[in-house]
Design a protein around this motif. Structure first.
Motif, PDB file in Angstrom:
ATOM      1  N   GLU A  73      39.217  34.230  41.004  1.00 35.41           N
ATOM      2  CA  GLU A  73      39.731  32.925  40.571  1.00 35.41           C
ATOM      3  C   GLU A  73      41.218  33.015  40.236  1.00 35.41           C
ATOM      4  N   ARG A  74      41.635  34.116  39.634  1.00 31.35           N
ATOM      5  CA  ARG A  74      43.064  34.322  39.355  1.00 31.35           C
ATOM      6  C   ARG A  74      43.854  34.401  40.653  1.00 31.35           C
ATOM      7  N   ASP A  75      43.323  35.167  41.612  1.00 30.82           N
ATOM      8  CA  ASP A  75      43.997  35.301  42.900  1.00 30.82           C
ATOM      9  C   ASP A  75      44.144  33.940  43.578  1.00 30.82           C
ATOM     10  N   ALA A  76      43.095  33.140  43.532  1.00 31.38           N
ATOM     11  CA  ALA A  76      43.132  31.811  44.163  1.00 31.38           C
ATOM     12  C   ALA A  76      44.184  30.930  43.494  1.00 31.38           C
ATOM     13  N   TRP A  77      44.250  30.961  42.172  1.00 32.13           N
ATOM     14  CA  TRP A  77      45.232  30.139  41.442  1.00 32.13           C
ATOM     15  C   TRP A  77      46.644  30.604  41.796  1.00 32.13           C
ATOM     16  N   ARG A  78      46.840  31.915  41.836  1.00 32.38           N
ATOM     17  CA  ARG A  78      48.148  32.475  42.191  1.00 32.38           C
ATOM     18  C   ARG A  78      48.547  32.045  43.602  1.00 32.38           C
ATOM     19  N   GLU A  79      47.630  32.146  44.549  1.00 34.68           N
ATOM     20  CA  GLU A  79      47.917  31.784  45.937  1.00 34.68           C
ATOM     21  C   GLU A  79      48.278  30.302  46.079  1.00 34.68           C
ATOM     22  N   GLN A  80      47.753  29.470  45.194  1.00 34.15           N
ATOM     23  CA  GLN A  80      48.058  28.035  45.209  1.00 34.15           C
ATOM     24  C   GLN A  80      49.405  27.733  44.549  1.00 34.15           C
ATOM     25  N   GLY A  81      50.022  28.758  43.925  1.00 35.98           N
ATOM     26  CA  GLY A  81      51.289  28.546  43.236  1.00 35.98           C
ATOM     27  C   GLY A  81      51.140  28.107  41.793  1.00 35.98           C
ATOM     28  N   PHE A  82      49.987  28.383  41.198  1.00 33.30           N
ATOM     29  CA  PHE A  82      49.687  28.034  39.804  1.00 33.30           C
ATOM     30  C   PHE A  82      49.906  26.552  39.495  1.00 33.30           C
ATOM     31  N   PRO A  83      49.318  25.643  40.282  1.00 35.79           N
ATOM     32  CA  PRO A  83      49.484  24.228  39.949  1.00 35.79           C
ATOM     33  C   PRO A  83      48.799  23.925  38.620  1.00 35.79           C
ATOM     34  N   LEU A  84      49.358  22.999  37.869  1.00 34.66           N
ATOM     35  CA  LEU A  84      48.707  22.507  36.661  1.00 34.66           C
ATOM     36  C   LEU A  84      49.374  21.228  36.227  1.00 34.66           C
ATOM     37  N   ALA A  85      48.692  20.504  35.388  1.00 32.06           N
ATOM     38  CA  ALA A  85      49.203  19.267  34.824  1.00 32.06           C
ATOM     39  C   ALA A  85      49.057  19.359  33.314  1.00 32.06           C
ATOM     40  N   VAL A  86      49.923  18.676  32.605  1.00 29.07           N
ATOM     41  CA  VAL A  86      49.835  18.581  31.150  1.00 29.07           C
ATOM     42  C   VAL A  86      49.712  17.098  30.817  1.00 29.07           C
ATOM     43  N   ARG A  87      48.686  16.775  30.065  1.00 26.92           N
ATOM     44  CA  ARG A  87      48.447  15.389  29.686  1.00 26.92           C
ATOM     45  C   ARG A  87      47.975  15.346  28.238  1.00 26.92           C
ATOM     46  N   THR A  88      48.131  14.199  27.602  1.00 25.19           N
ATOM     47  CA  THR A  88      47.601  13.996  26.253  1.00 25.19           C
ATOM     48  C   THR A  88      46.236  13.331  26.396  1.00 25.19           C
TER      49      THR A  88
END
Length: 129
Positions: A73-88
């Motif tokens: 799962e870490r490898d997959a996230w890394r390969e995707q470029g660590f996308p993420l969003a921050v929301r309230t």
């Protein structure tokens, strides 16, 4: 490494200049919904934080999510470029998130928020059951 919580003027100059400041932003519009499948770092709607504090707490949330992921799962996230969003989160959603078993950032209380305050919940798709 951790530097003990002391006033900024007591820190080495090289460390003090790494602190985030001057970033209070006024967003004219609320951000949209995060893209499907993107990890979301949810901010507590009841804990006001400066932009710098929110950035630090979001970083902690991402790290807690990382620690709970498997190697694949870490490898997959890394390969995707660590996308993420921050929301309230909304109040009801926040309660659900805190009780969900997802990683929760609990602040030590050395700066802006009370000790033990839950500031961020990390909702990574791989951790949602």
């Amino acid at each position: 490494r951790v530097y003990p919580p002391v006033p900024l003027d007591g820190w080495p100059r090289e460390l003090a200049k790494l602190q985030v400041s001057g970033t209070e932003l006024e967003d004219p519009e609320e951000p949209g919904e995060p893209a499907p499948g993107v990890p979301v770092l949810w901010l507590n709607p009841d804990v006001p934080m400066s932009a710098g504090k929110a950035m630090a707490q979001a970083g902690h949330g991402a790290q807690l999510a990382w620690w709970q992921l498997s190697g694949a799962e870490r490898d997959a996230w890394r390969e995707q470029g660590f996308p993420l969003a921050v929301r309230t989160a909304g109040a009801e959603r926040w309660k659900e998130l805190v009780e969900s078993g997802l990683p929760v950032v609990r602040d030590a209380g050395f700066t802006e928020v009370a000790p033990g305050s839950c500031t961020v919940v990390a909702e990574h798709p791989a951790l949602v059951g």
